[in-house]
Enzyme design. Structure first.
Site, PDB file in Angstrom:
ATOM      1  N   ARG A  76      65.676 -47.633 166.074  1.00 27.25           N
ATOM      2  CA  ARG A  76      66.567 -47.854 167.261  1.00 27.25           C
ATOM      3  C   ARG A  76      68.088 -48.247 166.691  1.00 27.25           C
ATOM      4  O   ARG A  76      68.432 -49.053 166.042  1.00 27.25           O
ATOM      5  CB  ARG A  76      65.990 -49.342 167.500  1.00 27.25           C
ATOM      6  CG  ARG A  76      66.868 -49.965 169.084  1.00 27.25           C
ATOM      7  CD  ARG A  76      66.923 -49.164 170.013  1.00 27.25           C
ATOM      8  NE  ARG A  76      65.568 -49.302 170.679  1.00 27.25           N
ATOM      9  CZ  ARG A  76      65.213 -48.351 171.458  1.00 27.25           C
ATOM     10  NH1 ARG A  76      65.488 -47.208 171.620  1.00 27.25           N
ATOM     11  NH2 ARG A  76      63.829 -48.361 171.660  1.00 27.25           N
ATOM     12  N   ARG A 102      62.949 -36.617 165.066  1.00 29.84           N
ATOM     13  CA  ARG A 102      63.572 -38.000 164.789  1.00 29.84           C
ATOM     14  C   ARG A 102      62.577 -38.790 164.055  1.00 29.84           C
ATOM     15  O   ARG A 102      62.829 -39.936 163.468  1.00 29.84           O
ATOM     16  CB  ARG A 102      64.084 -38.634 166.038  1.00 29.84           C
ATOM     17  CG  ARG A 102      63.001 -39.066 167.132  1.00 29.84           C
ATOM     18  CD  ARG A 102      63.407 -39.383 168.111  1.00 29.84           C
ATOM     19  NE  ARG A 102      64.095 -40.833 167.892  1.00 29.84           N
ATOM     20  CZ  ARG A 102      64.175 -41.793 169.150  1.00 29.84           C
ATOM     21  NH1 ARG A 102      63.630 -41.550 170.189  1.00 29.84           N
ATOM     22  NH2 ARG A 102      64.591 -42.929 168.878  1.00 29.84           N
ATOM     23  N   HIS A 169      72.451 -38.991 169.819  1.00 32.72           N
ATOM     24  CA  HIS A 169      72.122 -39.988 170.588  1.00 32.72           C
ATOM     25  C   HIS A 169      72.862 -41.268 170.256  1.00 32.72           C
ATOM     26  O   HIS A 169      72.237 -42.384 169.802  1.00 32.72           O
ATOM     27  CB  HIS A 169      70.699 -40.265 170.908  1.00 32.72           C
ATOM     28  CG  HIS A 169      70.109 -41.412 171.919  1.00 32.72           C
ATOM     29  ND1 HIS A 169      70.382 -42.514 171.781  1.00 32.72           N
ATOM     30  CD2 HIS A 169      69.503 -41.135 172.776  1.00 32.72           C
ATOM     31  CE1 HIS A 169      70.149 -43.151 172.756  1.00 32.72           C
ATOM     32  NE2 HIS A 169      69.211 -42.344 173.406  1.00 32.72           N
ATOM     33  N   ASP A 213      72.519 -45.283 182.927  1.00 34.06           N
ATOM     34  CA  ASP A 213      71.846 -44.313 182.288  1.00 34.06           C
ATOM     35  C   ASP A 213      72.196 -42.874 182.898  1.00 34.06           C
ATOM     36  O   ASP A 213      71.936 -42.548 183.999  1.00 34.06           O
ATOM     37  CB  ASP A 213      70.568 -44.494 182.263  1.00 34.06           C
ATOM     38  CG  ASP A 213      69.657 -43.667 181.390  1.00 34.06           C
ATOM     39  OD1 ASP A 213      68.636 -43.851 180.984  1.00 34.06           O
ATOM     40  OD2 ASP A 213      70.411 -42.791 180.665  1.00 34.06           O
ATOM     41  N   GLU A 272      76.407 -40.072 174.205  1.00 31.84           N
ATOM     42  CA  GLU A 272      75.692 -39.312 173.423  1.00 31.84           C
ATOM     43  C   GLU A 272      76.350 -37.622 173.575  1.00 31.84           C
ATOM     44  O   GLU A 272      76.483 -37.192 174.687  1.00 31.84           O
ATOM     45  CB  GLU A 272      74.240 -39.156 174.121  1.00 31.84           C
ATOM     46  CG  GLU A 272      73.870 -40.696 173.745  1.00 31.84           C
ATOM     47  CD  GLU A 272      72.474 -40.744 174.531  1.00 31.84           C
ATOM     48  OE1 GLU A 272      71.783 -39.949 174.905  1.00 31.84           O
ATOM     49  OE2 GLU A 272      72.144 -42.023 175.057  1.00 31.84           O
TER      50      GLU A 272
END
Ligand code: TA6
Length: 300
Positions: A76, A102, A169, A213, A272
């Protein structure tokens, strides 16, 4: 990773005063790049940039106080590498959001340093797995100079074409979200994830006062994150990208995610660099695609 393996990495890819491998207190191997007063730390787990300090001001990257490199799940914060799909898998919702490299250990391919920069290239090969019946070689080149450059290259090494969506990101640290504005996306169409991906148009510099978002579509010359609390501008430029995501979970989603620590929404903002939404890359056998981001920090 054992101390012997770290020693071998330093022997093969270490560069005096510029590139060094070590074990992070977060529980895994990292490569540290140094250039002048600037430092970057990249985890081999996930090919994941964790930190970038320029020598003045706080870390440019936000990283959760709960981030760990040894739990096998997405870190995170920092720069998650979302690949070979961005957000949910287009058809298999049970698959991990943002793909699977990832959460894999990457290897070291190359490194270098001179008076202008220090850099490392990490690599991973993604072959046929149950849910992704293709083959590709992926590399992330991290270059620390006066700014920070990230280049994510995908080469289709299989015999079938595949559609790729991806993102760097990046979680940027901000001093106080109320003092932040994002410019450079005015006039752009965006997909609003919070409204069923409805197509909307951005009319002004973006201020954050609730969950945001959005996938902004089209070419972006430069995106500026202006932080009047810290007194810095982060200029984001890109290559090979025709979409950019702006995300802040705000309070409720940050609590649902459960691993961001207290009041995280006030101290982070994701910008991002992506191939997401309508921006899908079709990669023929043997073809390659480069997604690149460059970050520069200047005083406001
Ligand atoms: O890029 C924004 C987003 O898709 C948000 O919807 C949120 O789910 C976030 O990514 C999660 O990022 P993570 O670091 O958990 O993969």
């Amino acid at each position: 990773m054992t101390e012997d393996e770290l020693e071998r990495l330093n022997a093969a890819y270490g560069r005096e005063g510029a590139v060094a491998f070590r074990t992070s207190p977060l529980g895994g191997p990292v490569v540290a790049l140094t250039h002048g007063a600037a430092n970057v730390e990249v985890a081999l787990f996930g090919g994941h940039v964790l930190s970038w300090t320029t020598g003045s001001g706080p870390d440019v990257m936000w990283l959760s106080p709960e981030a760990r490199l040894d739990r096998g799940k997405g870190i995170r914060g920092g720069v998650p590498v979302c690949w070979p799909w961005f957000a949910d898998h287009p058809t298999e919702k049970a698959l991990p959001a943002h793909g699977f490299i990832r959460t894999r250990l990457w290897s070291v391919a190359e490194s270098g340093a001179d008076t202008a920069e220090a850099w490392v290239r990490l690599a991973i090969s993604a072959h046929d797995t149950g849910f992704w019946p293709f083959s590709a070689d992926v590399s992330l080149t991290v270059t620390l100079s006066d700014g920070l450059g990230l280049e994510l290259e995908t080469r289709n090494t299989g015999s079938h074409a595949f559609d790729l969506t991806e993102a760097l990101h990046t979680y940027f640290r901000v001093g106080d979200i109320d003092a932040v504005s994002v410019s450079g996306l005015e006039g752009r169409t965006y997909l609003d994830k919070l409204d069923g991906y409805a197509r909307k148009s951005e009319s002004a510099p973006i201020r954050i006062g609730a969950e945001v978002d959005r996938i902004y579509l089209g070419d972006t010359a430069a995106i500026h994150l202006d932080d009047r609390s810290i007194g810095r501008r982060i200029a984001v430029t890109s290559r090979g990208s025709r979409s950019a995501v702006v995300w802040n979970p705000w309070i409720a989603k940050a609590q649902r995610l459960g691993d961001m620590g207290p009041d995280a929404h006030r101290s982070m903002l994701c910008i991002e660099t992506a191939n997401a939404g309508d921006d899908i890359v079709r990669l023929a056998p043997g073809a390659a695609h480069l997604l690149a981001a460059h970050y520069a920090v200047v005083k406001l």
